[in-house]
Design a protein around this motif. Structure first.
Motif, PDB file in Angstrom:
ATOM      1  N   GLY A   1       0.796  -1.225   0.000  1.00  0.00           N
ATOM      2  CA  GLY A   1       0.000   0.000   0.000  1.00  0.00           C
ATOM      3  C   GLY A   1       0.822   1.265   0.000  1.00  0.00           C
ATOM      4  O   GLY A   1       0.345   2.306   0.452  1.00  0.00           O
ATOM      5  N   PHE A   2       2.055   1.214  -0.501  1.00  0.00           N
ATOM      6  CA  PHE A   2       2.906   2.398  -0.555  1.00  0.00           C
ATOM      7  C   PHE A   2       3.165   2.784  -2.008  1.00  0.00           C
ATOM      8  O   PHE A   2       3.748   2.014  -2.774  1.00  0.00           O
ATOM      9  CB  PHE A   2       4.237   2.156   0.166  1.00  0.00           C
ATOM     10  CG  PHE A   2       4.077   2.076   1.655  1.00  0.00           C
ATOM     11  CD1 PHE A   2       3.970   3.219   2.416  1.00  0.00           C
ATOM     12  CD2 PHE A   2       4.008   0.850   2.301  1.00  0.00           C
ATOM     13  CE1 PHE A   2       3.800   3.156   3.795  1.00  0.00           C
ATOM     14  CE2 PHE A   2       3.850   0.760   3.670  1.00  0.00           C
ATOM     15  CZ  PHE A   2       3.737   1.934   4.424  1.00  0.00           C
ATOM     16  N   GLY A   3       2.698   3.978  -2.373  1.00  0.00           N
ATOM     17  CA  GLY A   3       2.866   4.468  -3.734  1.00  0.00           C
ATOM     18  C   GLY A   3       3.999   5.469  -3.832  1.00  0.00           C
ATOM     19  O   GLY A   3       4.335   6.147  -2.852  1.00  0.00           O
ATOM     20  N   MET A   4       4.604   5.567  -5.021  1.00  0.00           N
ATOM     21  CA  MET A   4       5.705   6.489  -5.278  1.00  0.00           C
ATOM     22  C   MET A   4       5.216   7.639  -6.154  1.00  0.00           C
ATOM     23  O   MET A   4       4.567   7.414  -7.182  1.00  0.00           O
ATOM     24  CB  MET A   4       6.859   5.769  -5.976  1.00  0.00           C
ATOM     25  CG  MET A   4       7.270   4.457  -5.305  1.00  0.00           C
ATOM     26  SD  MET A   4       7.727   4.675  -3.572  1.00  0.00           S
ATOM     27  CE  MET A   4       7.628   2.979  -2.991  1.00  0.00           C
ATOM     28  N   VAL A   5       5.575   8.852  -5.745  1.00  0.00           N
ATOM     29  CA  VAL A   5       5.082  10.065  -6.404  1.00  0.00           C
ATOM     30  C   VAL A   5       6.244  11.025  -6.655  1.00  0.00           C
ATOM     31  O   VAL A   5       6.993  11.339  -5.725  1.00  0.00           O
ATOM     32  CB  VAL A   5       4.014  10.748  -5.521  1.00  0.00           C
ATOM     33  CG1 VAL A   5       3.660  12.125  -6.055  1.00  0.00           C
ATOM     34  CG2 VAL A   5       2.766   9.878  -5.413  1.00  0.00           C
ATOM     35  N   VAL A   6       6.390  11.484  -7.887  1.00  0.00           N
ATOM     36  CA  VAL A   6       7.368  12.522  -8.191  1.00  0.00           C
ATOM     37  C   VAL A   6       6.789  13.859  -7.740  1.00  0.00           C
ATOM     38  O   VAL A   6       5.687  14.231  -8.160  1.00  0.00           O
ATOM     39  CB  VAL A   6       7.690  12.565  -9.702  1.00  0.00           C
ATOM     40  CG1 VAL A   6       8.627  13.729 -10.016  1.00  0.00           C
ATOM     41  CG2 VAL A   6       8.314  11.253 -10.149  1.00  0.00           C
ATOM     42  N   PRO A   7       7.485  14.602  -6.869  1.00  0.00           N
ATOM     43  CA  PRO A   7       6.932  15.876  -6.369  1.00  0.00           C
ATOM     44  C   PRO A   7       6.821  16.919  -7.469  1.00  0.00           C
ATOM     45  O   PRO A   7       7.595  16.915  -8.435  1.00  0.00           O
ATOM     46  CB  PRO A   7       7.933  16.299  -5.294  1.00  0.00           C
ATOM     47  CG  PRO A   7       9.198  15.594  -5.639  1.00  0.00           C
ATOM     48  CD  PRO A   7       8.799  14.302  -6.283  1.00  0.00           C
ATOM     49  N   SER A   8       5.864  17.826  -7.326  1.00  0.00           N
ATOM     50  CA  SER A   8       5.657  18.866  -8.327  1.00  0.00           C
ATOM     51  C   SER A   8       6.847  19.811  -8.440  1.00  0.00           C
ATOM     52  O   SER A   8       7.052  20.417  -9.492  1.00  0.00           O
ATOM     53  CB  SER A   8       4.387  19.664  -8.003  1.00  0.00           C
ATOM     54  OG  SER A   8       3.248  18.939  -8.399  1.00  0.00           O
ATOM     55  N   SER A   9       7.622  19.948  -7.377  1.00  0.00           N
ATOM     56  CA  SER A   9       8.827  20.780  -7.470  1.00  0.00           C
ATOM     57  C   SER A   9       9.768  20.234  -8.533  1.00  0.00           C
ATOM     58  O   SER A   9      10.390  20.994  -9.296  1.00  0.00           O
ATOM     59  CB  SER A   9       9.539  20.834  -6.107  1.00  0.00           C
ATOM     60  OG  SER A   9       9.859  19.526  -5.655  1.00  0.00           O
ATOM     61  N   THR A  10       9.858  18.908  -8.631  1.00  0.00           N
ATOM     62  CA  THR A  10      10.704  18.271  -9.651  1.00  0.00           C
ATOM     63  C   THR A  10      10.097  18.453 -11.037  1.00  0.00           C
ATOM     64  O   THR A  10      10.809  18.745 -12.007  1.00  0.00           O
ATOM     65  CB  THR A  10      10.870  16.771  -9.345  1.00  0.00           C
ATOM     66  OG1 THR A  10      11.481  16.625  -8.074  1.00  0.00           O
ATOM     67  CG2 THR A  10      11.702  16.080 -10.400  1.00  0.00           C
ATOM     68  N   VAL A  11       8.765  18.299 -11.147  1.00  0.00           N
ATOM     69  CA  VAL A  11       8.087  18.488 -12.432  1.00  0.00           C
ATOM     70  C   VAL A  11       8.302  19.910 -12.933  1.00  0.00           C
ATOM     71  O   VAL A  11       8.605  20.141 -14.115  1.00  0.00           O
ATOM     72  CB  VAL A  11       6.595  18.164 -12.298  1.00  0.00           C
ATOM     73  CG1 VAL A  11       5.879  18.431 -13.623  1.00  0.00           C
ATOM     74  CG2 VAL A  11       6.373  16.722 -11.868  1.00  0.00           C
ATOM     75  N   CYS A  12       8.142  20.884 -12.039  1.00  0.00           N
ATOM     76  CA  CYS A  12       8.335  22.287 -12.422  1.00  0.00           C
ATOM     77  C   CYS A  12       9.766  22.543 -12.857  1.00  0.00           C
ATOM     78  O   CYS A  12      10.026  23.308 -13.800  1.00  0.00           O
ATOM     79  CB  CYS A  12       7.966  23.199 -11.256  1.00  0.00           C
ATOM     80  SG  CYS A  12       6.195  23.239 -10.887  1.00  0.00           S
ATOM     81  N   MET A  13      10.727  21.915 -12.197  1.00  0.00           N
ATOM     82  CA  MET A  13      12.133  22.059 -12.567  1.00  0.00           C
ATOM     83  C   MET A  13      12.364  21.525 -13.984  1.00  0.00           C
ATOM     84  O   MET A  13      13.025  22.164 -14.813  1.00  0.00           O
ATOM     85  CB  MET A  13      13.017  21.317 -11.554  1.00  0.00           C
ATOM     86  CG  MET A  13      14.510  21.330 -11.868  1.00  0.00           C
ATOM     87  SD  MET A  13      15.033  19.931 -12.911  1.00  0.00           S
ATOM     88  CE  MET A  13      14.803  18.550 -11.790  1.00  0.00           C
ATOM     89  N   LEU A  14      11.775  20.369 -14.290  1.00  0.00           N
ATOM     90  CA  LEU A  14      11.938  19.777 -15.615  1.00  0.00           C
ATOM     91  C   LEU A  14      11.291  20.636 -16.692  1.00  0.00           C
ATOM     92  O   LEU A  14      11.754  20.667 -17.850  1.00  0.00           O
ATOM     93  CB  LEU A  14      11.328  18.374 -15.640  1.00  0.00           C
ATOM     94  CG  LEU A  14      12.012  17.316 -14.772  1.00  0.00           C
ATOM     95  CD1 LEU A  14      11.199  16.034 -14.753  1.00  0.00           C
ATOM     96  CD2 LEU A  14      13.430  17.041 -15.264  1.00  0.00           C
ATOM     97  N   MET A  15      10.228  21.354 -16.339  1.00  0.00           N
ATOM     98  CA  MET A  15       9.539  22.200 -17.299  1.00  0.00           C
ATOM     99  C   MET A  15      10.102  23.624 -17.335  1.00  0.00           C
ATOM    100  O   MET A  15       9.605  24.477 -18.069  1.00  0.00           O
ATOM    101  CB  MET A  15       8.040  22.243 -16.972  1.00  0.00           C
ATOM    102  CG  MET A  15       7.348  20.906 -17.068  1.00  0.00           C
ATOM    103  SD  MET A  15       5.593  21.025 -16.691  1.00  0.00           S
ATOM    104  CE  MET A  15       5.029  22.052 -18.059  1.00  0.00           C
ATOM    105  N   GLY A  16      11.129  23.871 -16.535  1.00  0.00           N
ATOM    106  CA  GLY A  16      11.726  25.198 -16.518  1.00  0.00           C
ATOM    107  C   GLY A  16      10.914  26.213 -15.768  1.00  0.00           C
ATOM    108  O   GLY A  16      11.054  27.434 -15.983  1.00  0.00           O
TER     109      GLY A  16
END
Length: 220
Positions: free
Chosen positions: A203-218
């Motif tokens: 029952g443990f899911g892995m999630v990429v944080p939005s801070s990382t997503v925003c970094m990848l999108m500049g």
């Protein structure tokens, strides 16, 4: 009787004085919050090898997991109101397991990215398309701070039930903004010698944080 008349006049005068001095101040609750779309922004992402999930962030852009879009130039999207459309895969980052798609026909406004790293204990909602189910959500909390784990460079641990098909789906905070993208789930290897035993999802899911997503999108 004269005492009561004086008392009544005093109360009326005091009331008038108090109310004439009232100043109305806008509180944070009255201030317009950033517009969020939440569940309506969730999409189903279908490609040749199966399906995953994604989130419309506006202007035709969709974020999903990198492994959902990897190896494909195009994908098909389905919205929660049943519309289907083609999407171009703009880029895939395998190191962080994030991909960006773009499609014509999506609502112009999507859910907002909250470019931060959620903290352990925060309440969250994970939306997506697990297995043969479409557009459902599970609820829980962030269970552990960001870390490098398995194939992922940066992920948060959650206590939300995650199964196949939810990869790429958004994780919402309480106000409906996106704080992460679902990318995987922990698996437990059962002890040998058990007849018919197979590895089991936890029952443990892995999630990429939005801070990382925003970094990848500049956007950071």
């Amino acid at each position: 009787m004269r005492y009561y008349r004086y008392a009544a006049v005093f109360v009326l005068a005091l009331t008038a004085l108090l109310f004439s001095g009232i100043t109305y101040v806008t509180t944070p609750a009255q201030t317009a919050a950033p517009r969020t779309i939440s569940e309506a922004s969730v999409v189903k992402v279908t490609e040749k090898d199966g399906h995953g999930s994604g989130v419309n962030i506006g202007n035709g852009y969709v974020i999903t997991a990198g492994h959902v879009a990897d190896g494909n130039a195009k994908a098909k999207l389905k919205t929660s109101d049943g519309r289907e459309m083609d999407a171009d895969v703009l880029w895939v980052n395998k190191e962080y397991d994030i991909a960006l798609l773009r499609a014509v026909g999506l609502p112009t406004v999507g859910s907002s990215l909250d470019c931060r790293t959620a903290k352990a204990g925060e309440e969250i909602q994970a939306a997506g398309n697990p297995m043969d189910l479409e557009f459902v959500s599970s609820f829980g909390r962030i269970a552990g701070d960001v870390r490098e784990l398995g194939p992922w460079r940066q992920v948060l641990i959650t206590d939300i039930t995650i199964v196949m098909g939810q990869s790429g789906g958004p994780v919402f905070e309480a106000d409906g903004r996106v704080v992460g993208i679902t990318v995987g789930v922990a698996s437990a290897t059962l002890p040998g010698g058990i007849i018919g035993a197979t590895p089991s999802l936890t029952g443990f899911g892995m999630v990429v944080p939005s801070s990382t997503v925003c970094m990848l999108m500049g956007r950071a």
